[in-house]
Design a protein around this motif. Structure first.
Motif, mmCIF file in Angstrom:
data_model
loop_
_atom_site.group_PDB
_atom_site.id
_atom_site.type_symbol
_atom_site.label_atom_id
_atom_site.label_comp_id
_atom_site.label_asym_id
_atom_site.label_seq_id
_atom_site.Cartn_x
_atom_site.Cartn_y
_atom_site.Cartn_z
ATOM 1 N N THR A 15 27.077 -14.268 -7.486
ATOM 2 C CA THR A 15 26.159 -13.385 -8.260
ATOM 3 C C THR A 15 24.856 -14.221 -7.995
ATOM 4 O O THR A 15 24.961 -15.392 -8.347
ATOM 5 C CB THR A 15 26.570 -13.005 -9.549
ATOM 6 O OG1 THR A 15 27.683 -12.352 -9.554
ATOM 7 C CG2 THR A 15 25.447 -12.402 -10.160
ATOM 8 N N ALA A 16 23.705 -13.399 -7.797
ATOM 9 C CA ALA A 16 22.177 -14.169 -7.659
ATOM 10 C C ALA A 16 21.612 -13.293 -8.803
ATOM 11 O O ALA A 16 21.507 -11.878 -8.601
ATOM 12 C CB ALA A 16 21.702 -14.107 -6.519
ATOM 13 N N TYR A 17 20.612 -13.588 -9.627
ATOM 14 C CA TYR A 17 19.777 -12.850 -10.548
ATOM 15 C C TYR A 17 18.632 -13.718 -10.975
ATOM 16 O O TYR A 17 18.660 -14.924 -10.994
ATOM 17 C CB TYR A 17 20.730 -12.530 -11.727
ATOM 18 C CG TYR A 17 21.464 -13.678 -12.581
ATOM 19 C CD1 TYR A 17 20.832 -14.034 -13.564
ATOM 20 C CD2 TYR A 17 22.698 -14.284 -11.909
ATOM 21 C CE1 TYR A 17 21.762 -15.158 -14.212
ATOM 22 C CE2 TYR A 17 23.141 -15.046 -12.586
ATOM 23 C CZ TYR A 17 22.713 -15.837 -13.564
ATOM 24 O OH TYR A 17 23.191 -16.691 -14.451
ATOM 25 N N PRO A 18 17.585 -12.947 -11.548
ATOM 26 C CA PRO A 18 16.372 -13.679 -12.011
ATOM 27 C C PRO A 18 16.725 -14.428 -13.235
ATOM 28 O O PRO A 18 17.514 -14.307 -13.995
ATOM 29 C CB PRO A 18 15.425 -12.607 -12.493
ATOM 30 C CG PRO A 18 15.933 -11.335 -11.800
ATOM 31 C CD PRO A 18 17.418 -11.513 -11.577
ATOM 32 N N VAL A 42 19.565 -9.644 0.043
ATOM 33 C CA VAL A 42 19.654 -9.237 -1.323
ATOM 34 C C VAL A 42 18.073 -9.111 -1.709
ATOM 35 O O VAL A 42 17.191 -10.115 -1.527
ATOM 36 C CB VAL A 42 20.484 -10.318 -2.314
ATOM 37 C CG1 VAL A 42 20.187 -9.688 -3.557
ATOM 38 C CG2 VAL A 42 21.713 -10.657 -1.886
ATOM 39 N N ILE A 43 17.701 -8.054 -2.443
ATOM 40 C CA ILE A 43 16.334 -7.950 -2.802
ATOM 41 C C ILE A 43 16.567 -7.952 -4.446
ATOM 42 O O ILE A 43 17.154 -7.253 -5.042
ATOM 43 C CB ILE A 43 15.759 -6.516 -2.499
ATOM 44 C CG1 ILE A 43 16.005 -6.374 -0.917
ATOM 45 C CG2 ILE A 43 14.543 -6.069 -3.129
ATOM 46 C CD1 ILE A 43 15.280 -4.966 -0.549
ATOM 47 N N LEU A 44 15.851 -8.920 -4.781
ATOM 48 C CA LEU A 44 16.096 -9.183 -6.166
ATOM 49 C C LEU A 44 14.732 -9.755 -6.906
ATOM 50 O O LEU A 44 14.018 -10.894 -5.961
ATOM 51 C CB LEU A 44 17.063 -10.011 -6.700
ATOM 52 C CG LEU A 44 17.266 -11.534 -6.382
ATOM 53 C CD1 LEU A 44 17.592 -12.317 -7.613
ATOM 54 C CD2 LEU A 44 18.297 -11.641 -5.256
ATOM 55 N N PRO A 45 13.937 -9.804 -8.084
ATOM 56 C CA PRO A 45 13.102 -10.526 -8.411
ATOM 57 C C PRO A 45 13.164 -11.711 -9.002
ATOM 58 O O PRO A 45 14.449 -12.112 -9.337
ATOM 59 C CB PRO A 45 12.639 -9.446 -9.715
ATOM 60 C CG PRO A 45 13.737 -8.925 -10.254
ATOM 61 C CD PRO A 45 14.540 -8.783 -8.738
ATOM 62 N N ASP A 49 9.468 -17.991 -14.545
ATOM 63 C CA ASP A 49 9.363 -19.295 -14.036
ATOM 64 C C ASP A 49 9.378 -19.629 -12.452
ATOM 65 O O ASP A 49 9.573 -20.778 -12.061
ATOM 66 C CB ASP A 49 10.278 -20.013 -14.831
ATOM 67 C CG ASP A 49 12.004 -19.753 -14.454
ATOM 68 O OD1 ASP A 49 12.078 -18.701 -13.878
ATOM 69 O OD2 ASP A 49 12.740 -20.346 -15.041
ATOM 70 N N GLY A 50 9.612 -18.181 -11.742
ATOM 71 C CA GLY A 50 9.650 -18.621 -10.347
ATOM 72 C C GLY A 50 11.136 -18.951 -9.663
ATOM 73 O O GLY A 50 11.213 -19.203 -8.782
ATOM 74 N N LYS A 51 12.122 -18.988 -10.596
ATOM 75 C CA LYS A 51 13.484 -19.079 -10.479
ATOM 76 C C LYS A 51 14.478 -18.083 -10.338
ATOM 77 O O LYS A 51 14.133 -16.983 -10.855
ATOM 78 C CB LYS A 51 13.881 -20.183 -11.288
ATOM 79 C CG LYS A 51 13.266 -21.649 -11.504
ATOM 80 C CD LYS A 51 13.579 -22.545 -12.324
ATOM 81 C CE LYS A 51 12.768 -23.470 -12.580
ATOM 82 N NZ LYS A 51 13.443 -24.851 -13.149
ATOM 83 N N ILE A 52 15.481 -18.280 -9.419
ATOM 84 C CA ILE A 52 16.556 -17.238 -9.374
ATOM 85 C C ILE A 52 17.937 -18.142 -9.905
ATOM 86 O O ILE A 52 18.006 -19.374 -9.398
ATOM 87 C CB ILE A 52 16.807 -16.728 -8.051
ATOM 88 C CG1 ILE A 52 15.489 -15.980 -7.767
ATOM 89 C CG2 ILE A 52 18.053 -16.139 -7.713
ATOM 90 C CD1 ILE A 52 15.397 -15.504 -6.302
ATOM 91 N N ARG A 53 18.881 -17.383 -10.382
ATOM 92 C CA ARG A 53 19.956 -18.325 -10.793
ATOM 93 C C ARG A 53 21.315 -17.702 -9.868
ATOM 94 O O ARG A 53 21.220 -16.677 -9.379
ATOM 95 C CB ARG A 53 20.389 -18.045 -12.219
ATOM 96 C CG ARG A 53 19.429 -18.711 -13.298
ATOM 97 C CD ARG A 53 19.943 -18.478 -14.501
ATOM 98 N NE ARG A 53 18.895 -19.128 -15.315
ATOM 99 C CZ ARG A 53 19.116 -19.431 -16.643
ATOM 100 N NH1 ARG A 53 20.178 -18.765 -17.159
ATOM 101 N NH2 ARG A 53 18.290 -20.111 -17.406
ATOM 102 N N ASP A 65 17.818 -18.415 1.483
ATOM 103 C CA ASP A 65 16.600 -18.273 2.122
ATOM 104 C C ASP A 65 15.734 -17.278 1.530
ATOM 105 O O ASP A 65 16.145 -16.283 1.619
ATOM 106 C CB ASP A 65 16.934 -18.056 3.556
ATOM 107 C CG ASP A 65 17.967 -19.094 4.268
ATOM 108 O OD1 ASP A 65 17.322 -20.270 4.088
ATOM 109 O OD2 ASP A 65 18.797 -18.670 5.167
ATOM 110 N N VAL A 66 14.754 -17.778 0.866
ATOM 111 C CA VAL A 66 13.713 -16.945 0.331
ATOM 112 C C VAL A 66 12.699 -16.409 1.381
ATOM 113 O O VAL A 66 12.281 -17.241 2.101
ATOM 114 C CB VAL A 66 13.000 -17.608 -0.890
ATOM 115 C CG1 VAL A 66 11.894 -16.546 -1.425
ATOM 116 C CG2 VAL A 66 14.025 -17.906 -1.773
ATOM 117 N N MET A 67 12.343 -15.087 1.218
ATOM 118 C CA MET A 67 11.645 -14.269 2.380
ATOM 119 C C MET A 67 10.349 -13.780 1.268
ATOM 120 O O MET A 67 10.696 -13.143 0.278
ATOM 121 C CB MET A 67 12.067 -13.473 3.122
ATOM 122 C CG MET A 67 13.199 -14.068 4.082
ATOM 123 S SD MET A 67 14.104 -12.614 4.875
ATOM 124 C CE MET A 67 15.483 -12.373 3.915
ATOM 125 N N GLY A 68 9.154 -13.917 1.712
ATOM 126 C CA GLY A 68 8.037 -13.271 1.398
ATOM 127 C C GLY A 68 7.289 -13.996 0.294
ATOM 128 O O GLY A 68 7.205 -15.184 -0.055
#
Length: 68
Positions: A15-18, A42-45, A49-53, A65-68
């Motif tokens: 699972t990935a989430y803000p 995956v599209i998620l905000p 703090d600019g982090k994803i868990r 790999d972050v895009m954008g």
């Protein structure tokens, strides 16, 4: 972002989430022990703090790999 699981040791999910919200019940990847690397776009905000868990029920290497 593109999330990839490689070297999976057991069946499970990822699972990935803000960073500012509780962990959701939906997975972004379902993985199998000994299987090939598995990836998903995956599209998620991100959190304020600019982090994803990430959360994984399987022992695995995760690549984000972050895009954008």
């Amino acid at each position: 972002m593109n999330v990839t699981a490689a070297g999976v040791a057991s069946d499970g999910f990822v699972t990935a989430y803000p960073s500012d919200v509780p962990r959701p019940t939906a997975s972004v990847l379902n993985v199998k022990a000994g299987g090939p690397a598995v990836a998903n776009l995956v599209i998620l905000p991100v959190g304020p703090d600019g982090k994803i868990r990430f959360f994984s029920t399987a022992s695995t290497h995760l690549i984000g790999d972050v895009m954008g």
